[in-house]
Design a protein around this motif. Structure first.
Motif, short mmCIF file in Angstrom:
data_model
loop_
_atom_site.label_atom_id
_atom_site.label_comp_id
_atom_site.label_asym_id
_atom_site.label_seq_id
_atom_site.Cartn_x
_atom_site.Cartn_y
_atom_site.Cartn_z
N THR A 225 0.90 -13.43 -9.99
CA THR A 225 1.74 -12.24 -10.02
C THR A 225 0.95 -10.97 -10.30
N HIS A 226 0.01 -11.05 -11.24
CA HIS A 226 -0.77 -9.87 -11.62
C HIS A 226 -1.87 -9.52 -10.63
N TYR A 227 -2.11 -10.40 -9.66
CA TYR A 227 -3.17 -10.18 -8.68
C TYR A 227 -2.63 -9.82 -7.30
N LYS A 228 -1.31 -9.98 -7.12
CA LYS A 228 -0.72 -9.88 -5.78
C LYS A 228 -0.93 -8.51 -5.16
N GLU A 229 -0.61 -7.45 -5.89
CA GLU A 229 -0.72 -6.10 -5.33
C GLU A 229 -2.16 -5.77 -4.93
N ALA A 230 -3.09 -6.09 -5.81
CA ALA A 230 -4.51 -5.81 -5.53
C ALA A 230 -5.00 -6.64 -4.35
N PHE A 231 -4.52 -7.88 -4.25
CA PHE A 231 -4.94 -8.74 -3.14
C PHE A 231 -4.49 -8.18 -1.80
N PHE A 232 -3.22 -7.79 -1.69
CA PHE A 232 -2.72 -7.27 -0.43
C PHE A 232 -3.39 -5.94 -0.08
N ARG A 233 -3.71 -5.14 -1.09
CA ARG A 233 -4.43 -3.90 -0.84
C ARG A 233 -5.86 -4.20 -0.34
N TRP A 234 -6.49 -5.21 -0.93
CA TRP A 234 -7.84 -5.64 -0.52
C TRP A 234 -7.82 -6.16 0.91
N MET A 235 -6.74 -6.79 1.29
CA MET A 235 -6.60 -7.33 2.65
C MET A 235 -6.20 -6.25 3.66
N GLY A 236 -5.82 -5.08 3.16
CA GLY A 236 -5.38 -4.03 4.05
C GLY A 236 -3.99 -4.24 4.60
N LEU A 237 -3.14 -4.94 3.80
CA LEU A 237 -1.78 -5.25 4.25
C LEU A 237 -0.74 -4.40 3.51
#
Length: 237
Positions: A225-237
């Protein structure tokens, strides 16, 4: 005041350096570290200007730790073996001390370290002044009492297992005695990212994303949950 840490798994070797440093009025030993993990943690938590670093230590060697640091402090390597000297200076360390370290030889290293502190910093990623940064495509890890090379392209993802980390490759898995956080610091952020407190994934190995799951071939990795936003931003999504 110059703040430093002493990193060595041998108590006697640490004590000798600490005693030498105790004779210098403007040098402060912030911490004595027994392995690379403790040294890495100390570097994150403190302002360290000079690191006395043993080369041969259990788990991650001193050279492996040094290669993993993006902005290392001034480093003085210590070891009982002369054959590491060339590799050490390739990493642009200030000096290389052979054990047991005499005070006279120690002071020569201090002069070199002081000179390095007064000069512009050259990171270990630079091959020469003005050269492009060195981009590594692999790392060396100790597995079953031997060091093996792991190419980034072989790696799928990492899973924390208490004091160990399980590494998933294309055709096998490995278990190494390192914390996931330390491994994370050794991986390039363009290819790898933390997606869960227990998982790091390789961007190029993702075959799909479904809800809070990352698909890597036939395997699934949860997204915290705490990583989801950063992950999608890192993926460019």
């Amino acid at each position: 005041m110059i703040h430093c840490i002493v990193v060595d798994d041998e108590p006697l070797a640490r004590n000798i350096l600490v005693q030498h440093l105790g004779r210098l009025a403007n040098w402060n030993v912030q911490r004595e570290c027994i392995n690379a993990a403790e040294a890495w943690q100390s570097l994150q938590e403190n302002e360290v200007q000079v690191m006395f670093l043993d080369i041969q230590m259990p788990g991650i060697s001193g050279l492996e730790l040094l290669r993993s640091l993006k902005n290392p402090p001034v480093v003085i390597l210590t070891t009982a073996y002369t054959h590491y000297a060339v590799e050490g200076f390739d990493l642009r360390v200030a000096d290389y001390l052979l054990k047991p370290v005499t005070f006279e030889r120690f002071m020569q290293a201090i002069v070199k370290a002081q000179s390095a502190l007064d000069s512009p910093v050259v990171t270990i990623q630079e091959q020469a002044a003005g050269a492009a940064p060195l981009v590594s495509d692999h790392l060396f890890l100790k597995v079953d009492n031997r060091h093996i090379r792991l190419n980034f392209e072989e790696l799928l993802y990492f899973e924390a297992q208490r004091d160990f980390t399980k590494i998933f490759l294309q055709d096998k898995t490995l278990l190494v005695g390192l914390h996931l956080k330390l491994l994370e610091s050794m991986l390039p952020g363009t290819l790898f990212t933390r997606v869960h407190r227990s998982y790091i994934i390789h961007k190029q190995k993702i075959s799909g994303i479904e809800g809070n799951r990352i698909l890597i071939g036939k395997m699934e990795v949860p997204i915290g949950t705490h990583y989801k936003e950063a992950f999608f931003r890192w993926m460019g999504l």
